[in-house]
Scaffold this active site. Structure first.
Site, PDB file in Angstrom:
ATOM      1  N   ASP A  93       1.177  -1.113  -0.370  1.00 16.92           N
ATOM      2  CA  ASP A  93      -0.117  -0.109   0.050  1.00 16.92           C
ATOM      3  C   ASP A  93       1.289   1.357  -0.011  1.00 16.92           C
ATOM      4  O   ASP A  93       0.808   2.314  -0.492  1.00 16.92           O
ATOM      5  CB  ASP A  93      -0.898   0.430   1.563  1.00 16.92           C
ATOM      6  CG  ASP A  93      -2.598   0.619   0.753  1.00 16.92           C
ATOM      7  OD1 ASP A  93      -2.596   1.284   0.113  1.00 16.92           O
ATOM      8  OD2 ASP A  93      -3.036   1.136   1.432  1.00 16.92           O
TER       9      ASP A  93
ATOM     10  N   ASP B   3      -9.157  -2.748   2.270  1.00 20.73           N
ATOM     11  CA  ASP B   3      -8.758  -2.429   3.457  1.00 20.73           C
ATOM     12  C   ASP B   3     -10.028  -2.350   4.938  1.00 20.73           C
ATOM     13  O   ASP B   3      -9.855  -2.965   5.503  1.00 20.73           O
ATOM     14  CB  ASP B   3      -9.121  -0.192   3.640  1.00 20.73           C
ATOM     15  CG  ASP B   3      -8.151  -0.182   2.904  1.00 20.73           C
ATOM     16  OD1 ASP B   3      -7.313  -0.272   2.545  1.00 20.73           O
ATOM     17  OD2 ASP B   3      -8.693   0.906   1.763  1.00 20.73           O
TER      18      ASP B   3
END
Length: 536
Positions: free
Chosen positions: A384, A437
């Site tokens: 990420d 997420d």
């Protein structure tokens, strides 16, 4: 012959796992590379342009201010409605012959620098300069390297070519055109984000407790569509392999992150409308499968006899009538959403399908222990950060943000996120969170719930309540970071991994149970367990 239910669920989970490899982040409108010189250090503002033609209020356009010039008022009541006049020459690159006293100058892009146009318009007495772009986008108007000092004291803004052509056409028809310019600010906190927070936390919670809450009784176990069936071997009781689950291995975790990175780069270079269409179809299939399994499971829990009636169909064989009816319902809902996916209210259907798909995936894909969870979440953590912050050094822009924005041709993005409209923002838009997420931390939290349950841990000595708190806190910190950084894209796993995996490790160390969590499900059963001695 029909595919087994688990095979369908596994295919849907595989499609979903490719989608969650793309974690969506926000973006801002600041240009940090543009030169900062005296008189040229403004932040870009989005502007609402209300127009009147012969006294009749028309469509409100959107514009963007330049890096130089004065700022516009944010309050509509403080803005002043002024007449508009075309510049002569139209490009505003030389002294103007048209009278612009206390009027808004309307000019076109090209032939000279933005700063030259601004200075010419100001010298001609214009109260503001509106530049018509040569395309349907708003470009950032910055200063050049030769502009060592600027003294532009009027607002400078750009509108799209279609908006400018409409204004120019009315003026050339000798109609009176007036504009009202103001730049409303987005609120620091949009209260709709609370609902997004609740959806995310709720999805993880429901997915974690789903198998426990919907666990069928012995006499109706055959009708369970979503809850995994426990195997009778020793490993099943220890959280090991189960019949209808896919345990993620350490090597599989690493391969997945590498595959997701490769897929992300392919999307970056080959993003197109047909590519997005294919991924949208995968999303619809996964969402429809999840919705079907959830509905069938809930119905059979309330009415165990509802799933007993079967119907023999060609090619499919014996099929539950309930399953077939629910499947047709889900198919109709999926088609309706797909046909209306570009409308303003399509976010609701997208969220429903996304939540159903994620609950389904979290029942199929499982982490066996904290060792694999650490490998997966740490890889996702650096994945990420790399694709948000480091990729611009290689690809000249953030690959993650570019992919999240979708196709420039159609404006359509990949439906890989939950979103909800920004209700208090005058500019609209959406609060968003990527599937990854939710699913990456969700895999860990689901494992922790199983660990607590199988070890008879309660609220006081369990891990699950702490991880739910940590996940909620991580989401809160994500949005806090987004607002503190003025909307600059934030990798959510930067906050979520420490708040979930970090809490697990700390609690395990304090309680001296980290070794059990780390090696869970890998202990070999004792000989007495495998071959119990006969009773005397």
């Amino acid at each position: 012959m029909s595919l087994p239910p688990f095979t369908c669920r596994l295919l849907a989970a595989a499609a979903a796992l490719y989608l969650i490899g793309l974690l969506c982040v926000g973006a801002d409108t600041k240009d940090v590379t543009a030169p900062k010189i005296p008189g040229c250090s403004n932040e870009f503002q989005m502007v609402k342009v209300e127009n009147w033609v012969n006294g009749e209020n028309g469509e409100t356009f959107t514009a963007m201010t330049a890096q130089f010039g004065t700022m516009l008022p944010s309050d509509k009541d403080k803005a002043v409605k002024l007449p508009v006049a075309l510049t002569t020459p139209l490009d505003s690159c030389s002294n103007l012959t048209s009278k612009l006293s206390w009027s808004i100058a309307l000019s076109v892009r090209g032939e000279c620098a933005f700063t030259v146009k601004a200075q010419v318009a100001q010298a001609g007495g214009a109260a503001a300069l509106v530049l018509i772009n040569d395309k349907e986008e708003l470009d950032e108007m910055v200063c050049g390297e030769k502009d060592t000092s600027l003294n532009v004291s009027i607002p400078i803004l750009m509108i799209t070519t279609s908006s400018g052509d409409a204004l120019k056409k009315s003026i050339m028809q000798n109609k009176k055109v007036e504009l009202l310019l103001y730049a409303p600010k987005s609120p620091i906190v949009d209260y709709a984000v609370v609902f997004l927070w609740l959806m995310s936390v709720g999805t993880v919670f429901v997915a974690s407790v789903w198998s426990h809450v919907t666990s069928p009784k012995k006499n109706d176990e055959q009708y369970d569509e979503l809850s995994p069936k426990k195997s009778s071997n020793v490993d099943a009781t220890k959280g090991g392999a189960e019949e209808e689950t896919l345990d993620i291995s350490a090597m599989g975790a690493v391969i997945f992150v590498i595959s997701a990175s490769t897929f992300l780069v392919l999307l970056f270079f080959f993003m197109s409308s047909w590519f997005i269409l294919i991924l949208t179809i995968f999303f619809v299939i996964g969402g429809m499968q999840g919705m079907h399994n959830i509905n069938v499971t809930l119905i059979t829990r309330r009415c165990s006899k509802c799933g007993q009636k079967n119907l023999k169909l060609p090619l499919l064989g014996n099929t539950s009538i309930l399953s077939l009816v629910v499947l047709l319902f889900c198919f109709v809902v999926a088609i309706l959403w797909f046909m209306n996916r570009k409308t303003s209210h399509a976010w609701a259907g997208q969220d429903i399908f996304g939540i159903c798909m994620m609950i389904n995936v979290l029942q199929v894909a499982r982490l066996p222990n904290i060792r694999v969870a650490t490998i997966l979440l740490c890889c996702a953590f650096f994945y990420d950060i790399f694709w948000v912050f480091i990729s611009p050094l290689i690809f000249k822009q953030s690959v993650m943000i570019a992919v999240a924005r979708g196709s420039k041709d159609t404006g359509e993005s990949i439906p890989m996120l939950l979103r909800i409209p920004r209700l208090s923002d005058p500019w609209g838009g959406y609060n968003m969170i990527g599937f990854g997420d939710i699913l990456f931390p969700g895999l860990l939290i689901c494992f922790i719930f199983r660990f607590d349950k199988e070890n008879n841990k309660g609220v006081s000595n369990g891990y699950f309540p702490w991880l739910m708190f940590g996940y909620g806190l991580g989401l809160f910190l994500t949005y806090l970071g987004l607002y503190v950084m003025n909307g600059h894209g934030q990798p959510a796993l930067l906050y979520l991994v420490p708040c979930t995996l970090g809490i697990t490790v700390i609690l395990g160390l304090v309680r001296k149970e980290l070794r059990d969590l780390w090696n869970y499900g890998t202990q070999q059963p004792s000989a007495a367990d495998v071959n119990p001695s006969p009773e005397a």
